[in-house]
Design a protein around this motif. Structure first.
Motif, PDB file in Angstrom:
ATOM      1  N   UNK A 184     -35.799 -41.196  -6.561  1.00 32.33           N
ATOM      2  CA  UNK A 184     -36.478 -40.971  -7.836  1.00 32.33           C
ATOM      3  C   UNK A 184     -36.319 -42.116  -8.833  1.00 32.33           C
ATOM      4  N   UNK A 185     -35.197 -42.835  -8.741  1.00 32.88           N
ATOM      5  CA  UNK A 185     -34.911 -43.862  -9.739  1.00 32.88           C
ATOM      6  C   UNK A 185     -34.890 -45.282  -9.182  1.00 32.88           C
ATOM      7  N   UNK A 186     -35.045 -45.421  -7.868  1.00 33.20           N
ATOM      8  CA  UNK A 186     -35.143 -46.755  -7.272  1.00 33.20           C
ATOM      9  C   UNK A 186     -33.846 -47.540  -7.200  1.00 33.20           C
ATOM     10  N   UNK A 187     -32.714 -46.845  -7.236  1.00 38.29           N
ATOM     11  CA  UNK A 187     -31.436 -47.536  -7.063  1.00 38.29           C
ATOM     12  C   UNK A 187     -31.282 -47.848  -5.576  1.00 38.29           C
ATOM     13  N   UNK A 188     -30.966 -49.090  -5.278  1.00 35.74           N
ATOM     14  CA  UNK A 188     -30.863 -49.547  -3.895  1.00 35.74           C
ATOM     15  C   UNK A 188     -29.654 -48.926  -3.183  1.00 35.74           C
ATOM     16  N   UNK A 189     -29.847 -48.565  -1.925  1.00 37.34           N
ATOM     17  CA  UNK A 189     -28.763 -47.989  -1.112  1.00 37.34           C
ATOM     18  C   UNK A 189     -27.560 -48.927  -1.056  1.00 37.34           C
ATOM     19  N   UNK A 190     -27.841 -50.214  -0.952  1.00 37.99           N
ATOM     20  CA  UNK A 190     -26.755 -51.203  -0.871  1.00 37.99           C
ATOM     21  C   UNK A 190     -25.923 -51.212  -2.150  1.00 37.99           C
ATOM     22  N   UNK A 191     -26.575 -51.024  -3.286  1.00 36.61           N
ATOM     23  CA  UNK A 191     -25.843 -50.988  -4.553  1.00 36.61           C
ATOM     24  C   UNK A 191     -24.949 -49.753  -4.631  1.00 36.61           C
ATOM     25  N   UNK A 192     -25.448 -48.632  -4.152  1.00 36.13           N
ATOM     26  CA  UNK A 192     -24.620 -47.423  -4.117  1.00 36.13           C
ATOM     27  C   UNK A 192     -23.416 -47.623  -3.200  1.00 36.13           C
ATOM     28  N   UNK A 193     -23.609 -48.285  -2.087  1.00 37.15           N
ATOM     29  CA  UNK A 193     -22.498 -48.563  -1.178  1.00 37.15           C
ATOM     30  C   UNK A 193     -21.469 -49.460  -1.862  1.00 37.15           C
ATOM     31  N   UNK A 194     -21.941 -50.442  -2.621  1.00 40.93           N
ATOM     32  CA  UNK A 194     -21.030 -51.324  -3.352  1.00 40.93           C
ATOM     33  C   UNK A 194     -20.234 -50.525  -4.384  1.00 40.93           C
ATOM     34  N   UNK A 234     -25.477 -51.261 -13.715  1.00 46.06           N
ATOM     35  CA  UNK A 234     -24.684 -50.417 -14.600  1.00 46.06           C
ATOM     36  C   UNK A 234     -25.513 -49.963 -15.797  1.00 46.06           C
ATOM     37  N   UNK A 235     -26.309 -50.866 -16.333  1.00 44.70           N
ATOM     38  CA  UNK A 235     -27.188 -50.523 -17.451  1.00 44.70           C
ATOM     39  C   UNK A 235     -28.191 -49.443 -17.040  1.00 44.70           C
ATOM     40  N   UNK A 236     -28.790 -49.585 -15.874  1.00 47.80           N
ATOM     41  CA  UNK A 236     -29.754 -48.592 -15.384  1.00 47.80           C
ATOM     42  C   UNK A 236     -29.099 -47.235 -15.183  1.00 47.80           C
ATOM     43  N   UNK A 237     -27.898 -47.241 -14.636  1.00 41.35           N
ATOM     44  CA  UNK A 237     -27.189 -45.976 -14.429  1.00 41.35           C
ATOM     45  C   UNK A 237     -26.886 -45.290 -15.756  1.00 41.35           C
ATOM     46  N   UNK A 238     -26.465 -46.067 -16.754  1.00 47.28           N
ATOM     47  CA  UNK A 238     -26.204 -45.492 -18.078  1.00 47.28           C
ATOM     48  C   UNK A 238     -27.484 -44.901 -18.661  1.00 47.28           C
ATOM     49  N   UNK A 239     -28.608 -45.566 -18.454  1.00 51.18           N
ATOM     50  CA  UNK A 239     -29.887 -45.071 -18.953  1.00 51.18           C
ATOM     51  C   UNK A 239     -30.288 -43.796 -18.223  1.00 51.18           C
ATOM     52  N   UNK A 240     -30.193 -43.821 -16.910  1.00 52.12           N
ATOM     53  CA  UNK A 240     -30.566 -42.660 -16.094  1.00 52.12           C
ATOM     54  C   UNK A 240     -29.704 -41.451 -16.446  1.00 52.12           C
ATOM     55  N   UNK A 241     -28.401 -41.677 -16.582  1.00 49.74           N
ATOM     56  CA  UNK A 241     -27.456 -40.586 -16.808  1.00 49.74           C
ATOM     57  C   UNK A 241     -27.249 -40.275 -18.289  1.00 49.74           C
ATOM     58  N   UNK A 242     -27.849 -41.088 -19.154  1.00 51.38           N
ATOM     59  CA  UNK A 242     -27.686 -40.922 -20.599  1.00 51.38           C
ATOM     60  C   UNK A 242     -26.195 -40.816 -20.939  1.00 51.38           C
ATOM     61  N   UNK A 243     -25.465 -41.870 -20.555  1.00 51.14           N
ATOM     62  CA  UNK A 243     -24.017 -41.855 -20.731  1.00 51.14           C
ATOM     63  C   UNK A 243     -23.519 -43.220 -21.176  1.00 51.14           C
ATOM     64  N   UNK A 244     -22.234 -43.289 -21.442  1.00 46.20           N
ATOM     65  CA  UNK A 244     -21.580 -44.542 -21.809  1.00 46.20           C
ATOM     66  C   UNK A 244     -20.985 -45.180 -20.555  1.00 46.20           C
ATOM     67  N   UNK A 245     -20.674 -46.453 -20.659  1.00 42.20           N
ATOM     68  CA  UNK A 245     -20.129 -47.186 -19.508  1.00 42.20           C
ATOM     69  C   UNK A 245     -18.810 -46.556 -19.032  1.00 42.20           C
TER      70      UNK A 245
END
Length: 74
Positions: free
Chosen positions: A24-34, A46-57
């Motif tokens: 749904x959000x286009x995060x690469x499998x390799x990045x998740x593995x990392x 990290x910026x995209x994850x914060x945006x997707x999750x509406x959270x702080x770092x």
């Protein structure tokens, strides 16, 4: 050492699966593995994850002093 352990808790709290991050959000499998392996990831991810999750770092990552770093300071 930077660890991404808080990310998995934040995903669970937000009701977003790793599969959803990929499909749904286009995060690469390799990045998740990392992230799973606590390896280096781009700040853009990290910026995209914060945006997707509406959270702080702090909800995604945490700094844990490495034993070697602690010994060198002493």
């Amino acid at each position: 050492m930077i660890k991404y352990d808080p990310l998995w808790d934040t995903l669970k709290k937000r009701g977003i699966s790793q599969y959803s991050l990929i499909k749904d959000y286009g995060i690469d499998k390799a990045q998740l593995q990392r992230l799973r392996s606590n390896m280096v990831v781009k700040t853009m991810i990290l910026n995209r994850l914060c945006t997707i999750l509406d959270c702080r770092i702090e909800d995604i990552m945490v700094y844990v002093p490495d034993a070697k770093e602690t010994e060198q300071k002493q």
